[in-house]
Design a protein around this motif. Sequence first.
Motif, PDB file in Angstrom:
ATOM      1  N   THR A  28       0.830  -1.209   0.000  1.00  0.00           N
ATOM      2  CA  THR A  28       0.000   0.000   0.000  1.00  0.00           C
ATOM      3  C   THR A  28       0.858   1.249   0.000  1.00  0.00           C
ATOM      4  O   THR A  28       0.664   2.172  -0.801  1.00  0.00           O
ATOM      5  N   CYS A  32       1.636   4.161  -3.004  1.00  0.00           N
ATOM      6  CA  CYS A  32       1.373   5.582  -2.736  1.00  0.00           C
ATOM      7  C   CYS A  32       2.628   6.430  -2.947  1.00  0.00           C
ATOM      8  O   CYS A  32       2.654   7.616  -2.601  1.00  0.00           O
ATOM      9  N   ASN A 149      -4.568   8.644   8.002  1.00  0.00           N
ATOM     10  CA  ASN A 149      -5.150   9.379   6.871  1.00  0.00           C
ATOM     11  C   ASN A 149      -4.656   8.822   5.535  1.00  0.00           C
ATOM     12  O   ASN A 149      -4.331   9.554   4.592  1.00  0.00           O
ATOM     13  N   GLY A 150      -4.617   7.494   5.453  1.00  0.00           N
ATOM     14  CA  GLY A 150      -4.123   6.832   4.248  1.00  0.00           C
ATOM     15  C   GLY A 150      -5.143   6.786   3.142  1.00  0.00           C
ATOM     16  O   GLY A 150      -6.334   7.098   3.317  1.00  0.00           O
ATOM     17  N   ASP A 151      -4.681   6.392   1.966  1.00  0.00           N
ATOM     18  CA  ASP A 151      -5.527   6.287   0.772  1.00  0.00           C
ATOM     19  C   ASP A 151      -6.215   4.926   0.782  1.00  0.00           C
ATOM     20  O   ASP A 151      -5.596   3.904   0.478  1.00  0.00           O
ATOM     21  N   GLU A 153      -8.528   3.614  -1.173  1.00  0.00           N
ATOM     22  CA  GLU A 153      -8.707   2.960  -2.468  1.00  0.00           C
ATOM     23  C   GLU A 153      -7.446   2.221  -2.890  1.00  0.00           C
ATOM     24  O   GLU A 153      -7.516   1.121  -3.451  1.00  0.00           O
ATOM     25  N   THR A 154      -6.298   2.820  -2.632  1.00  0.00           N
ATOM     26  CA  THR A 154      -5.045   2.123  -2.927  1.00  0.00           C
ATOM     27  C   THR A 154      -4.925   0.876  -2.068  1.00  0.00           C
ATOM     28  O   THR A 154      -4.550  -0.201  -2.551  1.00  0.00           O
ATOM     29  N   TYR A 181     -12.162   0.973   8.879  1.00  0.00           N
ATOM     30  CA  TYR A 181     -11.799   2.354   8.531  1.00  0.00           C
ATOM     31  C   TYR A 181     -12.863   3.331   9.037  1.00  0.00           C
ATOM     32  O   TYR A 181     -12.546   4.327   9.703  1.00  0.00           O
ATOM     33  N   ILE A 197       1.985  11.931  -0.185  1.00  0.00           N
ATOM     34  CA  ILE A 197       1.621  10.747  -0.967  1.00  0.00           C
ATOM     35  C   ILE A 197       1.528  11.132  -2.437  1.00  0.00           C
ATOM     36  O   ILE A 197       1.025  12.198  -2.788  1.00  0.00           O
ATOM     37  N   LYS A 199       1.037   9.387  -6.661  1.00  0.00           N
ATOM     38  CA  LYS A 199       0.467   8.270  -7.408  1.00  0.00           C
ATOM     39  C   LYS A 199       1.536   7.580  -8.267  1.00  0.00           C
ATOM     40  O   LYS A 199       1.207   6.840  -9.194  1.00  0.00           O
TER      41      LYS A 199
END
Length: 583
Positions: A28, A32, A149-151, A153-154, A181, A197, A199
């Motif tokens: 993950t 990111c 506060n991570g992504d 969807e990733t 979450y 972060i 992409k």
Amino acid sequence: MREDEVIIRIGGAAGDGVQSAGEILIRTFSRCGLYVTSYNYYQDLIRGGESWYQVRASDHKVKNQGDGLDLLIALNKDALERHTNPDINEGGASPLEGIAIFDDGIKGYREYKNVSYCPVPMVDIARKYSDNSLLKNTVGLGAAIAAINGDFETFAGVIRDQFGKKGEIAELNVKAAQDGYDYFMSHYKSIKKTYKISKKPKYVIAGGASIALGAVNAGVKMYVAYPMTPASSALHFMAQHAKKFGVFVKMPEDEISAINTIIGANYAGIRAMTGSSGGGFALMTEAVGLAGMTEVPAVIYEAQRPGPSTGLPTKTEQGDLNQVLGASQGDFPRIVLAPRNVEEAFYTVQEAFNLADKYQCPVFVISDLYLSEHYDTVDKLNLDYPIDRGYIVKEAENYKRYEFTENGISPRALPGTPKLMHNEDSDEHDEYGNVVSDAITDPVIRSRMVEKRMRKLEDYKKSIPGTETYKLDDAEYAVILWGSTQGAVEEAIDILRSNGIKIGAIEPTHIYPLNEDIKELVKNKKLVFTVENNYSGQFRRLLRAELLIDSIGINKYNGEAFYPGEIVKEISKFILEEKNIME
């Protein structure tokens, strides 16, 4: 702890899926665009026993598991209390000063200051989607992604990839993670971090896989090994991808068969490799001498763990250097290389194959459990590595397999080459390979043949690349390191320099023979330290014996890798004593 990085630890029992949860976090973070590194603490049990996995991530390069801990996912009560207790030292690991995520069914635990306790109904959420409570790991991971506060969807994409074709199971895991979450977001505050972060994913690989890929890129066509931790990680990767890479992978009955098989393959001109740890390598040592006497190339991967005997099968140490240097009887040339990190392991193996072919001798790539089994961010690997097969001849007049030459390297003919039939014997022999001790020993030829073989090392020494350094130019103090201690040492140097201490590192990777430029690098240094994971200071002794370099040993031998803070503490103590003496 820095605000531009995060350190997460997952604790539980063996069999709880601790490692797989950690690897999901690694993927993950790397997707990111963050740099990552990891640390795997586990026992040699299928189920039970204390186990934990640590992941460190940042938008700046991270070189080791790091001091400190921001977030804990505790899968049982023992893990919750163990990793929050400031009085328990797991090999140097820092206790939690941040958020603890755990199942709300865990009761009666002792609370410590500097910890924010965040119970989550992990088991209850898991049972919404599966009868298997192991799904609680996914719930905890979902809560952890919220905590930083991570992504999401990733993260969800990694879960889907993890389960591959099991689409329905993958979606159940994603839903469970989403519930974890959402629960955290609605009940607790997230950690404030400043890392950025992106992409643009980064490449990440484990040490054993890097060793295996390096061998493949070097043209290896056969990998023969008996499984033994931690060398097994390279064997597993090679076996998993053998068909794709066109490599014949064989697990024989023991390590004796393994090394003799690869000696035979290399004699036939096939690049072959074997690997083991200390106990398995001990069985190989007689055959190491066979490769030395017959002058057959042999690349041997020796992945260290604590000994003696079976020692600590799942822990790390640098205690096999003496064993590698002294393997087999008699004097014959050998070369020992030690990569400092996961990425360098890829290139070191390729160099080992070229050196083995060029100098027709055993070449060791020596690693340890820490390097072999942790993940690290790497640059895009350069596959354009030149292959050098050495002095192979296809025709010759009056062919002498062991011809006396100025540099000790004799012409090598592969079996089946027309008109170049020859003897290769494990007894001492003359230039044609004929044994010199059948009726009466020829002492003149014996002496000349020993000298011929050993001249290879003198030639090799001329080609050893300059020893790399870290912040040494203006340093008053120097640390000499080898192998996987690089990351912890370099971070310790950064910390010491931030405190006004001018210190740098000397980082040899060509361990035997040593590059004599190290003598120049330590000149005029007030103190020289050697950092290594063993009790007796094996590399420190080698430096003294080969280069007359005296140093102060900083040693760790409890089965765990160094943490930067430990090195800072030890070096600071000696520097303070030196300053007091000078005053």
